[in-house]
Scaffold this motif. Structure first.
Motif, mmCIF file in Angstrom:
data_model
loop_
_atom_site.group_PDB
_atom_site.id
_atom_site.type_symbol
_atom_site.label_atom_id
_atom_site.label_comp_id
_atom_site.label_asym_id
_atom_site.label_seq_id
_atom_site.Cartn_x
_atom_site.Cartn_y
_atom_site.Cartn_z
ATOM 1 N N VAL A 14 0.838 -1.205 0.000
ATOM 2 C CA VAL A 14 0.000 0.000 0.000
ATOM 3 C C VAL A 14 0.871 1.253 0.000
ATOM 4 O O VAL A 14 1.724 1.427 0.870
ATOM 5 N N ASN A 15 0.675 2.093 -1.000
ATOM 6 C CA ASN A 15 1.346 3.384 -1.063
ATOM 7 C C ASN A 15 0.340 4.406 -1.538
ATOM 8 O O ASN A 15 -0.273 4.222 -2.581
ATOM 9 N N THR B 13 -0.389 8.463 -2.557
ATOM 10 C CA THR B 13 0.176 9.784 -2.821
ATOM 11 C C THR B 13 -0.480 10.765 -1.856
ATOM 12 O O THR B 13 -1.478 10.440 -1.197
ATOM 13 N N LEU B 14 0.044 11.975 -1.830
ATOM 14 C CA LEU B 14 -0.544 13.010 -0.983
ATOM 15 C C LEU B 14 -2.011 13.228 -1.369
ATOM 16 O O LEU B 14 -2.893 13.311 -0.511
ATOM 17 N N ASP B 15 -2.258 13.272 -2.678
ATOM 18 C CA ASP B 15 -3.614 13.495 -3.147
ATOM 19 C C ASP B 15 -4.542 12.346 -2.722
ATOM 20 O O ASP B 15 -5.673 12.571 -2.294
ATOM 21 N N ASP B 16 -4.038 11.104 -2.828
ATOM 22 C CA ASP B 16 -4.818 9.943 -2.371
ATOM 23 C C ASP B 16 -5.194 10.112 -0.899
ATOM 24 O O ASP B 16 -6.338 9.866 -0.496
ATOM 25 N N LYS B 17 -4.209 10.515 -0.115
ATOM 26 C CA LYS B 17 -4.447 10.613 1.331
ATOM 27 C C LYS B 17 -5.527 11.646 1.639
ATOM 28 O O LYS B 17 -6.376 11.439 2.508
ATOM 29 N N LEU B 18 -5.501 12.736 0.898
ATOM 30 C CA LEU B 18 -6.511 13.777 1.132
ATOM 31 C C LEU B 18 -7.898 13.291 0.719
ATOM 32 O O LEU B 18 -8.886 13.515 1.429
ATOM 33 N N ARG B 19 -7.954 12.583 -0.408
ATOM 34 C CA ARG B 19 -9.259 12.081 -0.866
ATOM 35 C C ARG B 19 -9.809 11.046 0.117
ATOM 36 O O ARG B 19 -11.011 10.995 0.389
ATOM 37 N N ILE B 20 -8.902 10.212 0.651
ATOM 38 C CA ILE B 20 -9.359 9.207 1.624
ATOM 39 C C ILE B 20 -9.844 9.896 2.903
ATOM 40 O O ILE B 20 -10.882 9.521 3.459
ATOM 41 N N PHE C 226 -13.345 2.247 -2.764
ATOM 42 C CA PHE C 226 -12.593 3.469 -3.069
ATOM 43 C C PHE C 226 -11.153 3.362 -2.567
ATOM 44 O O PHE C 226 -10.204 3.687 -3.273
ATOM 45 N N VAL C 227 -11.010 2.850 -1.349
ATOM 46 C CA VAL C 227 -9.663 2.742 -0.775
ATOM 47 C C VAL C 227 -8.842 1.673 -1.511
ATOM 48 O O VAL C 227 -7.656 1.861 -1.777
ATOM 49 N N TYR C 228 -9.485 0.564 -1.894
ATOM 50 C CA TYR C 228 -8.779 -0.426 -2.725
ATOM 51 C C TYR C 228 -8.316 0.209 -4.033
ATOM 52 O O TYR C 228 -7.200 -0.001 -4.502
ATOM 53 N N GLU C 229 -9.218 0.962 -4.613
ATOM 54 C CA GLU C 229 -8.943 1.588 -5.911
ATOM 55 C C GLU C 229 -7.717 2.496 -5.812
ATOM 56 O O GLU C 229 -6.803 2.405 -6.620
ATOM 57 N N LEU C 230 -7.687 3.348 -4.801
ATOM 58 C CA LEU C 230 -6.560 4.271 -4.682
ATOM 59 C C LEU C 230 -5.270 3.525 -4.321
ATOM 60 O O LEU C 230 -4.186 3.951 -4.684
ATOM 61 N N ALA C 231 -5.413 2.410 -3.611
ATOM 62 C CA ALA C 231 -4.220 1.613 -3.284
ATOM 63 C C ALA C 231 -3.798 0.773 -4.487
ATOM 64 O O ALA C 231 -2.770 0.108 -4.450
ATOM 65 N N ASN C 232 -4.608 0.816 -5.538
ATOM 66 C CA ASN C 232 -4.360 0.018 -6.732
ATOM 67 C C ASN C 232 -4.329 -1.480 -6.408
ATOM 68 O O ASN C 232 -3.474 -2.223 -6.889
ATOM 69 N N LEU C 233 -5.244 -1.893 -5.553
ATOM 70 C CA LEU C 233 -5.357 -3.309 -5.200
ATOM 71 C C LEU C 233 -6.731 -3.820 -5.602
ATOM 72 O O LEU C 233 -7.719 -3.089 -5.546
ATOM 73 N N GLU C 234 -6.770 -5.088 -5.979
ATOM 74 C CA GLU C 234 -8.019 -5.745 -6.336
ATOM 75 C C GLU C 234 -8.861 -5.905 -5.065
ATOM 76 O O GLU C 234 -8.363 -6.426 -4.068
ATOM 77 N N PRO C 235 -10.109 -5.464 -5.044
ATOM 78 C CA PRO C 235 -10.941 -5.703 -3.850
ATOM 79 C C PRO C 235 -11.062 -7.194 -3.573
ATOM 80 O O PRO C 235 -11.060 -8.001 -4.494
ATOM 81 N N GLN C 236 -11.132 -7.552 -2.303
ATOM 82 C CA GLN C 236 -11.252 -8.971 -1.961
ATOM 83 C C GLN C 236 -12.695 -9.415 -2.084
ATOM 84 O O GLN C 236 -13.562 -8.906 -1.371
ATOM 85 N N LYS C 237 -12.911 -10.378 -2.972
ATOM 86 C CA LYS C 237 -14.270 -10.855 -3.218
ATOM 87 C C LYS C 237 -14.959 -11.331 -1.957
ATOM 88 O O LYS C 237 -16.128 -11.091 -1.727
ATOM 89 N N ARG C 238 -14.217 -12.094 -1.174
ATOM 90 C CA ARG C 238 -14.841 -12.743 -0.016
ATOM 91 C C ARG C 238 -14.800 -11.882 1.238
ATOM 92 O O ARG C 238 -15.022 -12.380 2.326
ATOM 93 N N GLN C 239 -14.499 -10.602 1.096
ATOM 94 C CA GLN C 239 -14.463 -9.753 2.285
ATOM 95 C C GLN C 239 -15.853 -9.668 2.913
ATOM 96 O O GLN C 239 -16.830 -9.336 2.237
#
Ligand SMILES: [Zn+2]
Length: 537
Positions: free
Chosen positions: A25-26, A28-35, A280-293
């Protein structure tokens, strides 16, 4: 389901600090503000923005976050207690926490005697001074100081009197909340609750918090148990992001506390955004959402077995522990080789197709579906292909928007070290037999074919230019009956309003991709050219 109504629980999110310790997970500054904005919208009371002493980006965040109009979230800066031997007023770390100029400062301090002796290497008494000084110094210069008691439960197990003395020092110095941390994530719920009971008995007037890590997959269970034993602040992250196995997942904790135990964490409207914020947070982290969450995953309310589907159609509560809409999720019925008549009827209803259980087409469709699945088609991720299949079979008025006359794809690599050039030419017949013949280059053969198809179709149907390709997956299904490997291509497309999945299967990857592309365009054209009375959002 809801029991008595309890006191309000304060949610404390550390996605932007502890969550960023996650190896993949990384932000950017902009990601952090949007989150931060989304967390505020979700009703999170505290948003921990980072460790200003650890990197310049976090310092920048604290400057920029002041420009946001947060409704009620209080921003917290994070740091650690002063260094032994350095007066609080001269400690760089505390100075940086104050420079962040936040209403809340959270500082972490040692409460396990082992750490004091072997890590800090100072007498146990001196650590109490470190805690006291740091909190008193910060408390005089900021609204609120939260004390994170690092390794509290391990410290409690090793030397309970000392761990308690550390808490007492923090409370006397003015910490608003003593947050008990299971930093290694190795504690079980009974140990967590026994320690909390003892702390509450010793310090009855102090507000307690809980901060768990997930190394035993118990972070959510420990956090929920801690609240039931009197903790009023819960720290965690969105989707459980965090170091090693992650932090306690607020996306699970909030609905458990609110829907199962009647605690007030957020408003029902805010809870309804949970799935959206998670994605949204998965998207900004550029990670695939977990189906079974749990609660928010795509599969969390998906039904596949025919018996289950028949039951949820009568009453969703038969196989759903909550109404998915409460957390912003929705029911899904999967089409698969387990599919029975009831799945099909359910899907037909969803697609707005009038399909009576007794119509012979239902049997025909079931037979065709089984045959296609035996050949490698899978419709779980390709509902648009399934809808088209169903319409073709049962809808008498189904019409084709175009017909392929032929295509050719060339992939040319002229010398070693050169990137290949892909080109596709296509000829197709549109409405009234009009023929279009075009070519397009692309970044790979499938991309070239996709571009050529859109270019040709665009002449008849300009709206295909609105379609974007979001995801392309190829899976080799292995060889069966000595016929060689078959590949399955799954494509996810979308426009401004929705996303849809389509599938193709062949021995030839271009042909499989072609099938999926055609379904995708058919779906789009069907949607815009033949609006339906009933269509899912
Ligand atoms: Zn932590």
């Amino acid at each position: 389901m809801t029991t008595t109504t309890h006191t309000a629980i304060h949610l404390y999110d550390t996605t932007l600090r502890d969550g960023c310790q996650s190896e993949d997970v990384n932000f950017t500054l902009d990601d952090k503000l949007r989150i931060a904005e989304r967390l505020d919208g979700l009703g999170i009371r505290y948003v921990e923005g980072g460790w200003p002493g650890s990197n310049p980006r976090d310092e920048e965040f604290f400057r920029a976050v002041k420009q946001l109009r947060l409704r009620r979230a209080r921003v917290a800066a994070f740091g650690s207690t002063r260094r032994p031997g350095t007066p609080a007023a001269q400690d760089r770390n505390l100075a940086l926490c104050l420079a962040a100029d936040t209403p809340v400062v959270t500082i972490v301090g040692k409460t396990w005697d082992l750490h004091v002796r072997e890590d800090l290497r100072i007498p146990l008494e001196e650590n109490l001074d470190v805690i006291r000084d740091s909190i008193a110094y910060l408390g005089a210069r900021t609204d609120e100081v939260v004390f994170d008691a690092e390794h509290f439960f391990d410290g409690w197990a090793a030397a309970p009197d000392y761990a308690l003395a550390c808490l007492r020092a923090a409370a006397e110095a003015g910490a608003s909340v003593l947050c008990l941390c299971d930093t290694r994530g190795g504690s079980l719920p009974d140990r967590v609750t026994a320690a909390i009971d003892a702390v509450r008995a010793a310090l009855p007037d102090v507000a307690l918090g809980i901060h768990c890590h997930n190394d035993c997959e118990l972070a959510v269970a420990n956090s929920v148990a801690a609240v039931e034993h009197g903790c009023v602040q819960v720290q965690g992250t969105i989707n459980g992001f965090g170091e090693r196995c992650g932090n306690a997942n607020l996306v699970s904790i909030v609905p458990v506390l609110q829907l199962k135990r009647g605690y007030q964490c957020v408003t029902p409207e805010e809870l309804g955004q949970l799935a959206d914020v998670s994605r949204f947070v998965y998207e900004l982290a550029n990670l695939e959402p977990q189906k079974r969450q749990p609660f928010v995953g795509q599969s969390a309310f998906a039904h596949k077995g025919g018996l289950h589907v028949a039951a949820v159609q009568k009453n969703a509560a038969t196989y759903e522990h909550i109404d998915p809409a409460l957390v912003g999720n929705h029911q899904r019925v999967l089409i698969s080789d387990l599919a029975g008549r009831s799945n099909l009827l359910f899907k037909a209803q969803q697609f707005g197709i009038d399909l009576d259980a007794d119509r012979p087409e239902v049997q025909a469709l079931l037979r065709e579906l089984k045959e296609l699945e035996a050949r490698g088609y899978a419709y779980e991720g390709a509902e648009a292909s399934f809808e088209i299949l169903m319409r073709k079979t049962v809808d008498q008025t189904w019409e084709r928007f175009f017909r392929l006359i032929g295509f050719r794809v060339i992939d040319e690599k002229r010398h070693e070290g050169e990137t290949p050039i892909s080109e596709a030419t296509i000829m197709l017949a549109g409405p009234d037999g009009a023929v279009e013949h075009t070519a397009a280059q692309g970044n790979g053969p499938v991309n070239a074919l996709d571009s050529a198809l859109r270019k040709a179709l665009g002449k008849f149907y300009p709206e295909v230019q609105e379609v974007e390709l979001h995801d392309y997956k190829v899976r080799v299904l292995g060889s069966e009956g000595g016929t060689g490997a078959v590949v399955r291509v799954l494509i996810e497309s979308g426009d401004a309003h929705e996303r849809w999945g389509t599938v193709g299967v062949s021995h030839d990857v271009i042909e499989a991709s072609w099938q999926a592309l055609v379904d995708s365009m058919d779906y789009k054209l069907h949607k815009t050219r033949r609006p339906l009375a009933v269509r899912r959002a």
